[in-house]
Design a protein around this motif. Structure first.
Motif, mmCIF file in Angstrom:
data_model
loop_
_atom_site.group_PDB
_atom_site.id
_atom_site.type_symbol
_atom_site.label_atom_id
_atom_site.label_comp_id
_atom_site.label_asym_id
_atom_site.label_seq_id
_atom_site.Cartn_x
_atom_site.Cartn_y
_atom_site.Cartn_z
ATOM 1 N N ASP A 71 29.566 35.390 27.660
ATOM 2 C CA ASP A 71 29.088 36.631 27.044
ATOM 3 C C ASP A 71 30.146 37.730 27.100
ATOM 4 O OD1 ASP A 71 26.656 35.634 26.312
ATOM 5 O OD2 ASP A 71 25.600 36.351 28.087
ATOM 6 N N ASN A 72 31.179 37.524 27.915
ATOM 7 C CA ASN A 72 32.234 38.521 28.064
ATOM 8 C C ASN A 72 33.494 38.074 27.322
ATOM 9 O OD1 ASN A 72 30.390 39.674 29.802
ATOM 10 N ND2 ASN A 72 31.431 38.965 31.658
ATOM 11 N N PHE A 73 34.295 39.030 26.910
ATOM 12 C CA PHE A 73 35.558 38.701 26.258
ATOM 13 C C PHE A 73 36.590 39.772 26.590
ATOM 14 C CE2 PHE A 73 33.302 41.388 23.263
ATOM 15 C CZ PHE A 73 34.283 42.211 22.732
ATOM 16 N N LEU A 74 37.849 39.425 26.371
ATOM 17 C CA LEU A 74 38.939 40.373 26.580
ATOM 18 C C LEU A 74 39.337 40.994 25.249
ATOM 19 C CD1 LEU A 74 41.262 38.395 29.037
ATOM 20 C CD2 LEU A 74 39.538 40.109 29.588
ATOM 21 N N SER A 75 39.708 42.258 25.279
ATOM 22 C CA SER A 75 40.164 42.914 24.057
ATOM 23 C C SER A 75 41.339 43.824 24.367
ATOM 24 C CB SER A 75 39.033 43.717 23.405
ATOM 25 O OG SER A 75 38.756 44.888 24.146
ATOM 26 N N LYS A 76 42.175 44.000 23.354
ATOM 27 C CA LYS A 76 43.365 44.838 23.508
ATOM 28 C C LYS A 76 43.627 45.554 22.192
ATOM 29 C CE LYS A 76 48.125 44.630 25.153
ATOM 30 N NZ LYS A 76 49.112 43.802 25.859
ATOM 31 N N GLN A 77 43.796 46.872 22.256
ATOM 32 C CA GLN A 77 44.076 47.647 21.048
ATOM 33 C C GLN A 77 45.569 47.630 20.761
ATOM 34 O OE1 GLN A 77 41.921 51.406 20.121
ATOM 35 N NE2 GLN A 77 43.942 52.363 20.161
ATOM 36 N N LEU A 78 45.914 47.407 19.485
ATOM 37 C CA LEU A 78 47.308 47.321 19.068
ATOM 38 C C LEU A 78 47.539 48.240 17.871
ATOM 39 C CD1 LEU A 78 47.578 43.422 19.061
ATOM 40 C CD2 LEU A 78 48.395 44.940 20.873
ATOM 41 N N LYS A 79 48.710 48.848 17.833
ATOM 42 C CA LYS A 79 49.117 49.618 16.658
ATOM 43 C C LYS A 79 50.159 48.813 15.903
ATOM 44 C CE LYS A 79 50.736 54.158 15.107
ATOM 45 N NZ LYS A 79 51.273 55.484 15.515
ATOM 46 N N ILE A 80 49.824 48.489 14.650
ATOM 47 C CA ILE A 80 50.698 47.647 13.840
ATOM 48 C C ILE A 80 50.874 48.302 12.475
ATOM 49 C CG2 ILE A 80 51.093 45.332 12.914
ATOM 50 C CD1 ILE A 80 48.996 44.301 14.896
ATOM 51 N N ALA A 81 52.109 48.572 12.119
ATOM 52 C CA ALA A 81 52.421 49.147 10.803
ATOM 53 C C ALA A 81 51.583 50.389 10.520
ATOM 54 C CB ALA A 81 52.227 48.095 9.708
ATOM 55 N N GLY A 82 51.399 51.220 11.543
ATOM 56 C CA GLY A 82 50.698 52.484 11.364
ATOM 57 C C GLY A 82 49.191 52.411 11.427
ATOM 58 N N GLN A 83 48.617 51.218 11.587
ATOM 59 C CA GLN A 83 47.168 51.058 11.694
ATOM 60 C C GLN A 83 46.808 50.492 13.068
ATOM 61 O OE1 GLN A 83 44.965 49.531 8.181
ATOM 62 N NE2 GLN A 83 46.983 49.057 7.329
ATOM 63 N N TYR A 84 45.535 50.663 13.444
ATOM 64 C CA TYR A 84 45.073 50.172 14.739
ATOM 65 C C TYR A 84 44.213 48.926 14.559
ATOM 66 C CZ TYR A 84 46.840 54.370 16.949
ATOM 67 O OH TYR A 84 47.671 55.356 17.415
ATOM 68 N N PHE A 85 44.469 47.953 15.439
ATOM 69 C CA PHE A 85 43.772 46.672 15.392
ATOM 70 C C PHE A 85 43.298 46.307 16.795
ATOM 71 C CE2 PHE A 85 46.737 46.871 11.940
ATOM 72 C CZ PHE A 85 46.095 46.277 10.869
ATOM 73 N N ILE A 86 42.351 45.383 16.851
ATOM 74 C CA ILE A 86 41.862 44.852 18.120
ATOM 75 C C ILE A 86 42.172 43.359 18.181
ATOM 76 C CG2 ILE A 86 39.798 44.255 19.451
ATOM 77 C CD1 ILE A 86 40.449 47.085 19.831
ATOM 78 N N LEU A 87 42.824 42.947 19.259
ATOM 79 C CA LEU A 87 43.010 41.525 19.545
ATOM 80 C C LEU A 87 41.976 41.123 20.584
ATOM 81 C CD1 LEU A 87 44.676 38.876 19.282
ATOM 82 C CD2 LEU A 87 46.067 39.715 21.197
#
Length: 207
Positions: A105-121
């Protein structure tokens, strides 16, 4: 630097004369006197030192420990959060779970800035037919945001090697990019994204 060689009359044979280090690429010598050459062992020593430096720069994170026990200081410093699938809320550092269970039920997440936009891995686990399937998933953080065409999400072995079905590529704008893998206990993976995220550094995720 340069490695100087001397060819015999037959061009498929050559003798290595030595190694000449270069500190300033803007001031390269036109000729290199033989007395300035260093033993080739000096070059091997430099290459070995560079290899050790590169290896020391790769951080290692134990995914199972984070899922069971919560985010530790190192994982927190490099941006990883532990979240819940149902609530999407982040946990505090300590999580109480049974020692032998993998809390799917749990997961890991990391916010990334790529080419000026924000993404979640995200690193998500699920069980199918008694096996744990790990999903690495990239998604735009903006509401309605998409992964632009040309993005790549790639997984490598901990030694930097490719393997079968290790890459997802967006040929057009998509909601998500993901790669699913089944791993042996203790196996490690390196993740990569193209374009390269801001402040990117390689990590080994241990499972």
């Amino acid at each position: 630097g340069f490695v100087e060689v001397q060819f015999e009359q037959v061009l498929d044979k050559a003798k290595v004369l030595g190694y000449f280090p270069v500190k300033n690429v803007d001031n390269l010598p036109e000729t290199i006197p033989l007395e300035k050459l260093q033993p080739l062992d000096n070059l091997f020593a430099i290459l070995e030192e560079l290899k050790l430096q590169n290896e020391s720069e790769v951080l290692e994170i134990n995914v199972l420990e984070l899922l069971k026990q919560g985010i530790n200081e190192l994982a927190e410093q490099i941006g990883w959060l532990l979240r819940n699938k149902k609530t999407d809320l982040a946990f505090d550092k300590e999580v109480g779970t049974k020692e032998l269970e993998i809390p799917t039920d749990n997961f890991l997440s990391k916010q990334l800035k790529i080419a000026g936009q924000y993404f979640i891995l995200r690193v998500i686990s699920r069980v199918k037919d008694g096996e744990i399937i790990w999903r690495f998933e990239l998604q735009n953080i903006a509401v309605g945001g998409l992964i632009p065409a040309g993005f790549k999400l790639r997984l490598l072995t901990e030694y930097g090697e490719n393997f079968e079905n290790n890459e997802a590529v967006s040929t057009h704008a998509v909601e998500k990019l993901y790669v699913d893998v089944i791993l042996e206990p203790g196996e490690g993976l390196i993740w990569e994204i193209e374009p390269i995220p801001d402040d990117f550094s390689r990590e080994i995720l241990r499972f």
